[in-house]
Structure formats: structure tokens, C-alpha cells
Design a protein around this motif. Structure first.
Motif, PDB file in Angstrom:
ATOM      1  N   LEU A 204       0.829  -1.211   0.000  1.00 23.83           N
ATOM      2  CA  LEU A 204       0.000   0.000   0.000  1.00 23.83           C
ATOM      3  C   LEU A 204       0.857   1.253   0.000  1.00 23.83           C
ATOM      4  O   LEU A 204       0.524   2.247  -0.655  1.00 23.83           O
ATOM      5  N   ALA A 205       1.979   1.218   0.742  1.00 22.96           N
ATOM      6  CA  ALA A 205       2.872   2.372   0.765  1.00 22.96           C
ATOM      7  C   ALA A 205       3.432   2.648  -0.627  1.00 22.96           C
ATOM      8  O   ALA A 205       3.460   3.801  -1.085  1.00 22.96           O
ATOM      9  N   LEU A 206       3.855   1.596  -1.309  1.00 21.35           N
ATOM     10  CA  LEU A 206       4.372   1.771  -2.669  1.00 21.35           C
ATOM     11  C   LEU A 206       3.296   2.325  -3.601  1.00 21.35           C
ATOM     12  O   LEU A 206       3.550   3.222  -4.407  1.00 21.35           O
ATOM     13  N   PHE A 253       8.558  16.830   0.361  1.00 26.17           N
ATOM     14  CA  PHE A 253       7.675  15.860   1.023  1.00 26.17           C
ATOM     15  C   PHE A 253       7.931  14.446   0.526  1.00 26.17           C
ATOM     16  O   PHE A 253       8.062  13.509   1.319  1.00 26.17           O
ATOM     17  N   TYR A 254       8.015  14.268  -0.783  1.00 25.47           N
ATOM     18  CA  TYR A 254       8.178  12.926  -1.330  1.00 25.47           C
ATOM     19  C   TYR A 254       9.544  12.338  -0.997  1.00 25.47           C
ATOM     20  O   TYR A 254       9.651  11.139  -0.709  1.00 25.47           O
ATOM     21  N   SER A 255      10.602  13.148  -1.046  1.00 30.17           N
ATOM     22  CA  SER A 255      11.943  12.612  -0.798  1.00 30.17           C
ATOM     23  C   SER A 255      12.089  12.120   0.638  1.00 30.17           C
ATOM     24  O   SER A 255      12.658  11.042   0.879  1.00 30.17           O
ATOM     25  N   THR A 256      11.564  12.881   1.602  1.00 27.44           N
ATOM     26  CA  THR A 256      11.706  12.480   3.003  1.00 27.44           C
ATOM     27  C   THR A 256      10.830  11.278   3.344  1.00 27.44           C
ATOM     28  O   THR A 256      11.274  10.353   4.036  1.00 27.44           O
ATOM     29  N   THR A 257       9.598  11.262   2.873  1.00 27.73           N
ATOM     30  CA  THR A 257       8.711  10.142   3.199  1.00 27.73           C
ATOM     31  C   THR A 257       9.068   8.886   2.413  1.00 27.73           C
ATOM     32  O   THR A 257       8.905   7.770   2.916  1.00 27.73           O
ATOM     33  N   LEU A 258       9.550   9.050   1.185  1.00 27.33           N
ATOM     34  CA  LEU A 258       9.948   7.877   0.392  1.00 27.33           C
ATOM     35  C   LEU A 258      11.122   7.164   1.047  1.00 27.33           C
ATOM     36  O   LEU A 258      11.215   5.933   1.019  1.00 27.33           O
ATOM     37  N   GLY A 262       9.391   3.805   1.650  1.00 27.90           N
ATOM     38  CA  GLY A 262       9.542   3.187   0.334  1.00 27.90           C
ATOM     39  C   GLY A 262      10.462   1.985   0.310  1.00 27.90           C
ATOM     40  O   GLY A 262      10.956   1.597  -0.736  1.00 27.90           O
ATOM     41  N   HIS A 263      10.719   1.393   1.488  1.00 25.28           N
ATOM     42  CA  HIS A 263      11.542   0.181   1.514  1.00 25.28           C
ATOM     43  C   HIS A 263      10.985  -0.803   2.525  1.00 25.28           C
ATOM     44  O   HIS A 263      10.274  -0.422   3.451  1.00 25.28           O
ATOM     45  N   PRO A 264      11.314  -2.105   2.372  1.00 22.44           N
ATOM     46  CA  PRO A 264      10.783  -3.120   3.293  1.00 22.44           C
ATOM     47  C   PRO A 264      11.305  -2.932   4.716  1.00 22.44           C
ATOM     48  O   PRO A 264      12.289  -2.242   4.945  1.00 22.44           O
ATOM     49  N   LYS A 265      10.615  -3.590   5.664  1.00 25.73           N
ATOM     50  CA  LYS A 265      10.995  -3.474   7.072  1.00 25.73           C
ATOM     51  C   LYS A 265      12.413  -3.980   7.320  1.00 25.73           C
ATOM     52  O   LYS A 265      13.111  -3.475   8.218  1.00 25.73           O
ATOM     53  N   ALA A 266      12.862  -4.963   6.525  1.00 30.84           N
ATOM     54  CA  ALA A 266      14.200  -5.520   6.724  1.00 30.84           C
ATOM     55  C   ALA A 266      15.290  -4.471   6.545  1.00 30.84           C
ATOM     56  O   ALA A 266      16.383  -4.589   7.096  1.00 30.84           O
ATOM     57  N   MET A 267      15.003  -3.413   5.775  1.00 27.91           N
ATOM     58  CA  MET A 267      15.985  -2.356   5.523  1.00 27.91           C
ATOM     59  C   MET A 267      15.765  -1.169   6.454  1.00 27.91           C
ATOM     60  O   MET A 267      16.395  -0.127   6.296  1.00 27.91           O
ATOM     61  N   VAL A 278      11.590  13.570  11.588  1.00 21.17           N
ATOM     62  CA  VAL A 278      11.505  14.943  12.081  1.00 21.17           C
ATOM     63  C   VAL A 278      11.348  15.912  10.915  1.00 21.17           C
ATOM     64  O   VAL A 278      10.635  16.925  11.012  1.00 21.17           O
ATOM     65  N   LEU A 279      11.973  15.594   9.798  1.00 17.73           N
ATOM     66  CA  LEU A 279      11.878  16.469   8.623  1.00 17.73           C
ATOM     67  C   LEU A 279      10.445  16.552   8.113  1.00 17.73           C
ATOM     68  O   LEU A 279       9.907  17.632   7.920  1.00 17.73           O
ATOM     69  N   TYR A 280       9.790  15.392   7.912  1.00 16.69           N
ATOM     70  CA  TYR A 280       8.460  15.449   7.295  1.00 16.69           C
ATOM     71  C   TYR A 280       7.318  15.635   8.290  1.00 16.69           C
ATOM     72  O   TYR A 280       6.181  15.862   7.880  1.00 16.69           O
ATOM     73  N   THR A 281       7.602  15.546   9.600  1.00 14.95           N
ATOM     74  CA  THR A 281       6.545  15.831  10.573  1.00 14.95           C
ATOM     75  C   THR A 281       6.675  17.206  11.210  1.00 14.95           C
ATOM     76  O   THR A 281       5.700  17.725  11.758  1.00 14.95           O
ATOM     77  N   VAL A 282       7.862  17.812  11.151  1.00 18.45           N
ATOM     78  CA  VAL A 282       8.083  19.109  11.794  1.00 18.45           C
ATOM     79  C   VAL A 282       8.594  20.151  10.804  1.00 18.45           C
ATOM     80  O   VAL A 282       7.999  21.228  10.655  1.00 18.45           O
ATOM     81  N   VAL A 283       9.693  19.845  10.116  1.00 20.80           N
ATOM     82  CA  VAL A 283      10.380  20.854   9.294  1.00 20.80           C
ATOM     83  C   VAL A 283       9.624  21.149   8.005  1.00 20.80           C
ATOM     84  O   VAL A 283       9.373  22.323   7.675  1.00 20.80           O
ATOM     85  N   VAL A 284       9.277  20.117   7.241  1.00 19.40           N
ATOM     86  CA  VAL A 284       8.605  20.330   5.949  1.00 19.40           C
ATOM     87  C   VAL A 284       7.261  21.040   6.103  1.00 19.40           C
ATOM     88  O   VAL A 284       6.988  21.993   5.364  1.00 19.40           O
ATOM     89  N   PRO A 285       6.383  20.646   7.047  1.00 21.00           N
ATOM     90  CA  PRO A 285       5.134  21.398   7.227  1.00 21.00           C
ATOM     91  C   PRO A 285       5.368  22.862   7.596  1.00 21.00           C
ATOM     92  O   PRO A 285       4.554  23.726   7.251  1.00 21.00           O
ATOM     93  N   LEU A 286       6.475  23.136   8.306  1.00 23.10           N
ATOM     94  CA  LEU A 286       6.807  24.530   8.646  1.00 23.10           C
ATOM     95  C   LEU A 286       7.240  25.311   7.418  1.00 23.10           C
ATOM     96  O   LEU A 286       6.896  26.493   7.262  1.00 23.10           O
TER      97      LEU A 286
END
Length: 308
Positions: A204-206, A253-258, A262-267, A278-286
């Protein structure tokens, strides 16, 4: 399990960022300032858009919805984060954790799709200017926005339905190595087989990331070709300036969240992912409202007119 939730854990402990008291106070001050500024900036953008006739366009209708979304987006994470920074008791109830996760996933997925819709809007405005007023009617814009929210709500419901079936039976190990309830740290402390939930989360994330991202990239490829065909440099600059702020927000937004989803849990690496989070929950929205205000001439003029 037979589809039942067999959890014996009543609460989780959010580990956050273990540091000294002085550093914790510094982090608290920075996050509090960022949260207040983010809410204030987005409220101002909504106010300016609603009170200025010059901004009654589809582009700013979507921008207003993005600002509304980001107010709730940061409010799902940062108030609890602030409380935990100063408190020794970093517990969050089982129901509270799933509730926070549900709203966070909803807002993130909605923003992915909304940014793609905004790219489509810019594609129509620049590449199909004659048909643009007919296609982007107020009703169609409202339907697109509703579709974004439906996508976010549906994706979040599917993910949470699988996570809610897992068992969390070891009270001593019910520690989430994060500062909010995120999916991968939560799956890692489950005492039952979480492979199906991990697979559903990853697929779903992909889908939620890559499909909107492909729409954004395709839109800007056509925009780029159209802009290059404009004979005057002034015309090219004017055309590109209408979408430069959106493109900047998309990249942030896409670079930080991807990187995180955008990778499996093993990685998954907890330390790196907490810092990127912190970037996509605090810095990017600011930064998003500032980017739209500083790089968009119409918004700047509307702000001056509103507060003159």
C-alpha cells in the motif's frame, strides 16, 4: 489467533530521543515554536485565500485544502511529542497509539494524492489553457479533493485492520523506538507473525507513493515541454513560476517520506528514520507555507492587501 486481537498490552512507551535535560528543553522549545508557526502560517493562508477575490481559483482552492490538511497533520503528532519531551511518563495507551497511527497515515496518504492533484491542475492550466476553465469547475475541484480524503481514509483503514489483529503480549518489551506511533516500529514489537501486515503495509505504501509520484512526474514532463515551446523568456518564466513552489513542496515531502516508507521493514534503520521523520513531521510542514508565500507573487500581494 482466529482474527482476534489477543493483546495483553494496555499501553506502549515511546522512547523518543533519549538525551540530557538541557538538550530536551532545547528540542521542546524548537518543536513548540515550529508547531505554533506551522498552525499560524496555514491559518493565515486559509484566511487570505477565503478573503481575496483574486485567489478564487482552483490552484488556491487546492492550496487552501493543503493548508487545512497540514494543520491536522502536525496536530496528530507534535502535541503528544511535546508532552513526552518534558515528561518522564512517555506512555501512550494501546487505543491511543492506534488512533494516532490511523490519523497520521490518513493525513500522509491524503497529502500524497492532493499533491498529485495539484500537479494535474498545473498541467491543465499550462498545457490546456483553453479547456482549463471548463474542466476545473468548482464541483470537479471539490470531487477531486473528496477523492484525496477518501484515498487516505481507505488506505489507513486497510493498514490498521491488519495491525489491529496482531498480538502485543510482552509488557516489558512494549517500547516503541520512535517519538510517535509509526507502523514499522509498532510491527517490530509484535509477538505474533506480522509478515502479512508488513506485506500489506509495504504494498500500500508503494501504491500510495508511486502512483501519485508518477502522476506528478508525468505532469511536469508535459509542463516542461510546453514551457520550452513558449517563444519569449518572460513568458517561460511566468509559466514556470506558477508551479515552482508546488514542485519544491513535492520534492521535500516525497523525498523524506519515500526514504522512510519506500523500503521493506528488513531495511529499516530506527535512528536514521527517526531523524528523517523529524523532517516530514516538523520541518517540511513549517516550510511549505513559507515556500508558497515567498515564491508565489499572487499570494504575496494578497497577504500585503489583507494586512495593509
Amino acid at each position: 489467533m482466529g482474527g482476534r486481537n489477543e493483546t495483553n498490552v494496555l499501553y506502549f512507551i515511546l522512547l523518543g530521543f533519549p538525551t540530557t535535560a538541557e538538550v530536551q528543553l532545547l528540542i521542546f522549545s524548537a518543536v513548540l515554536l515550529a508547531y505554533l508557526l506551522t498552525v499560524l502560517e496555514n491559518v493565515l493562508i486559509i484566511l487570505v485565500i477565503r478573503t481575496n477575490h483574486s485567489l478564487q481559483k482552483p490552484m488556491y482552492f487546492f492550496l487552501g485544502n493543503l493548508s487545512f490538511l497540514e494543520i491536522w497533520y502536525v496536530s496528530a503528532i507534535e502535541p503528544k511529542m511535546l508532552a513526552d519531551i518534558l515528561s518522564q511518563d512517555k506512555r501512550i495507551s494501546f487505543q491511543g497509539c492506534l488512533t494516532q497511527l490511523y490519523f497520521f497515515v490518513t493525513f500522509v496518504c491524503t497529502e500524497y494524492v492532493l499533491l498529485a492533484v495539484m500537479a494535474y491542475d498545473r498541467f491543465l492550466a499550462i498545457c490546456k489553457p483553453l479547456r482549463y476553465p471548463l474542466i476545473m469547475s468548482h464541483r470537479f475541484c471539490a470531487r477531486l479533493t473528496a477523492g484525496c480524503w477518501m484515498c487516505g481514509l481507505t488506505t489507513s483503514s486497510i493498514k490498521l485492520s491488519f495491525i489491529a489483529q496482531l498480538s502485543f503480549c510482552d509488557v516489558e518489551k512494549a517500547k516503541i523506538n520512535h517519538y510517535f506511533c509509526d507502523i514499522s516500529p509498532l510491527l517490530s514489537i509484535s509477538c505474533s507473525d506480522s509478515s502479512l501486515a508488513e506485506l500489506v503495509d509495504f504494498m500500500l505504501a508503494l501504491m500510495v507513493i508511486m502512483v501519485p509520484l508518477c502522476a506528478v512526474v508525468t505532469s511536469y514532463i508535459f509542463i516542461g515541454f510546453t514551457v520550452l515551446k513558449i517563444p519569449s523568456s518572460q513568458g517561460r518564466q511566468k509559466a514556470f513560476s506558477t508551479c515552482s513552489s508546488h514542485l519544491t513542496v513535492v520534492i521535500l515531502f516525497y523525498s523524506t517520506t519515500l526514504f522512510t516508507y519506500g523500503h521493506p521493514k528488513a531495511m529499516y534503520t530506527y535512528r536514521a528514520n527517526k531523524l528523517v521523520s523529524v523532517l516530514y513531521t516538523v520541518v517540511v510542514p513549517l516550510l511549505n507555507p513559507l515556500i508558497y508565500c515567498l515564491r508565489n507573487k499572487e499570494v504575496r500581494l494578497a497577504l500585503k492587501k489583507t494586512f495593509a
